[in-house]
Scaffold this motif. Sequence first.
Motif, PDB file in Angstrom:
ATOM      1  N   SER A 172       0.862  -1.183   0.000  1.00 44.03           N
ATOM      2  CA  SER A 172       0.000   0.000   0.000  1.00 44.03           C
ATOM      3  C   SER A 172       0.899   1.233   0.000  1.00 44.03           C
ATOM      4  O   SER A 172       1.791   1.348   0.855  1.00 44.03           O
ATOM      5  N   THR A 173       0.660   2.138  -0.927  1.00 42.87           N
ATOM      6  CA  THR A 173       1.486   3.359  -0.964  1.00 42.87           C
ATOM      7  C   THR A 173       1.271   4.187   0.304  1.00 42.87           C
ATOM      8  O   THR A 173       2.166   4.917   0.723  1.00 42.87           O
ATOM      9  N   TYR A 180      -2.452   5.058  -8.140  1.00 42.16           N
ATOM     10  CA  TYR A 180      -2.338   4.787  -6.702  1.00 42.16           C
ATOM     11  C   TYR A 180      -1.162   5.601  -6.179  1.00 42.16           C
ATOM     12  O   TYR A 180      -0.007   5.309  -6.529  1.00 42.16           O
ATOM     13  N   GLY A 212      -8.945   1.076   1.532  1.00 41.20           N
ATOM     14  CA  GLY A 212      -9.917   2.151   1.351  1.00 41.20           C
ATOM     15  C   GLY A 212     -10.363   2.688   2.699  1.00 41.20           C
ATOM     16  O   GLY A 212      -9.842   2.278   3.744  1.00 41.20           O
ATOM     17  N   ARG A 213     -11.331   3.586   2.683  1.00 37.41           N
ATOM     18  CA  ARG A 213     -11.872   4.128   3.934  1.00 37.41           C
ATOM     19  C   ARG A 213     -12.610   3.040   4.691  1.00 37.41           C
ATOM     20  O   ARG A 213     -13.023   2.041   4.111  1.00 37.41           O
ATOM     21  N   GLY A 266      -3.604   9.615   0.659  1.00 40.01           N
ATOM     22  CA  GLY A 266      -3.590   8.548  -0.351  1.00 40.01           C
ATOM     23  C   GLY A 266      -4.709   8.776  -1.345  1.00 40.01           C
ATOM     24  O   GLY A 266      -5.837   9.086  -0.955  1.00 40.01           O
ATOM     25  N   ILE A 267      -4.390   8.617  -2.617  1.00 39.94           N
ATOM     26  CA  ILE A 267      -5.426   8.790  -3.636  1.00 39.94           C
ATOM     27  C   ILE A 267      -5.460   7.587  -4.579  1.00 39.94           C
ATOM     28  O   ILE A 267      -4.433   7.056  -4.997  1.00 39.94           O
ATOM     29  N   GLY A 268      -6.664   7.183  -4.874  1.00 40.55           N
ATOM     30  CA  GLY A 268      -6.871   6.150  -5.881  1.00 40.55           C
ATOM     31  C   GLY A 268      -7.788   6.750  -6.934  1.00 40.55           C
ATOM     32  O   GLY A 268      -8.825   7.315  -6.596  1.00 40.55           O
ATOM     33  N   LEU A 275      -7.754   8.488   1.101  1.00 35.74           N
ATOM     34  CA  LEU A 275      -7.534   7.929   2.440  1.00 35.74           C
ATOM     35  C   LEU A 275      -6.474   8.774   3.133  1.00 35.74           C
ATOM     36  O   LEU A 275      -5.296   8.721   2.774  1.00 35.74           O
ATOM     37  N   LYS A 331     -18.700   6.693  -8.740  1.00 33.37           N
ATOM     38  CA  LYS A 331     -17.447   7.027  -8.058  1.00 33.37           C
ATOM     39  C   LYS A 331     -16.246   6.711  -8.953  1.00 33.37           C
ATOM     40  O   LYS A 331     -16.125   5.609  -9.485  1.00 33.37           O
TER      41      LYS A 331
HETATM   42  C1  BTN Z   1     -11.806   5.168  -0.447  1.00 37.17           C
HETATM   43  O1  BTN Z   1     -12.193   4.198   0.211  1.00 37.17           O
HETATM   44  O2  BTN Z   1     -12.584   5.814  -1.147  1.00 37.17           O
HETATM   45  C2  BTN Z   1     -10.363   5.607  -0.386  1.00 37.17           C
HETATM   46  C3  BTN Z   1      -9.484   4.822  -1.302  1.00 37.17           C
HETATM   47  C4  BTN Z   1      -8.022   5.231  -1.238  1.00 37.17           C
HETATM   48  C5  BTN Z   1      -7.154   4.319  -2.067  1.00 37.17           C
HETATM   49  C6  BTN Z   1      -5.743   4.831  -2.187  1.00 37.17           C
HETATM   50  S1  BTN Z   1      -4.830   3.996  -3.456  1.00 37.17           S
HETATM   51  C7  BTN Z   1      -3.357   4.726  -2.901  1.00 37.17           C
HETATM   52  C8  BTN Z   1      -3.398   4.740  -1.391  1.00 37.17           C
HETATM   53  N1  BTN Z   1      -2.883   3.492  -0.851  1.00 37.17           N
HETATM   54  C9  BTN Z   1      -3.835   2.782  -0.232  1.00 37.17           C
HETATM   55  O3  BTN Z   1      -3.666   1.666   0.302  1.00 37.17           O
HETATM   56  N2  BTN Z   1      -4.997   3.452  -0.275  1.00 37.17           N
HETATM   57  C10 BTN Z   1      -4.869   4.734  -0.946  1.00 37.17           C
END
Ligand code: BTN
Length: 233
Positions: free
Chosen positions: A13-14, A56, A42-43, A124-126, A113, A108
């Motif tokens: 995970s970044t 990511y 994720g959240r 963190g952004i996906g 995160l 979405k």
């Molecule tokens: C959500 O649930 O909407 C948030 C998702 C966030 C995902 C990103 S991907 C890069 C970073 N590393 C992770 O493990 N999660 C965030």
Amino acid sequence: MLFDIIALAETGSTNDDAKNAAEAGAPAGTVIWALRQHRGRGRQGRVWASPEGNLYGSIILRPVGGALSYGLYSFVMALALWDAVYDFLPQAHIELKWPNDVLVEGKKISGILLEVGAGWLVIGIGLNIAHFPENPLYPVTSLAAETLSPPSVKVVLDRVLLALADWAVLYEREGFAPLRTAWLAKARKGAMRVRLPNAEIHGEFMDLDHDGVLHLRLPDQSLFKVHAGDVFF
Ligand code: BTN
């Protein structure tokens, strides 16, 4: 704001990498970017499926000035993602869903995160570019599903960072007020269902307050403040 991008072919995970780097003293502006993750998060403790082809990334910030709330950086980031998505999908209907999802035609396309430690925060952004891993909770989409000529992941990352720098500077100079106004202008409003940690409520969007809290009007006309939860339309 200067960014230093550390590119990885794959990682767990970044966000975990960025948190470790922040704890070890990595400067603000460090960005961990991976082509795929095998423990994407994720959240609300959910899994974030992370096949190659989507963005990511996790950005380390070290905000100064005690008046700034670290948590509100999720709105800074949401506005930046909105800008980036709009650049690639100028014809689409793009909205923000509380607290910080970007919706394209109601689906979405990205998530944030935010994680906070002593003296640092990791955003963190996906962002779905090539794929949209199905999610049983809500409809999802990707840039490739919405346009015939989707950009490369690196082009999207660069665009997101540019927009992030703009919104972060505004937040640091003027506080949350101008971001709140911008967020409200882009927000999906109306009737919504909110899943709280141990209840579910239905209400009508009323406002976003100065702390980023969602205000709903319940069917009995009372006001309900949502500090954490999942919104569904
Ligand atoms: C959500 O649930 O909407 C948030 C998702 C966030 C995902 C990103 S991907 C890069 C970073 N590393 C992770 O493990 N999660 C965030």
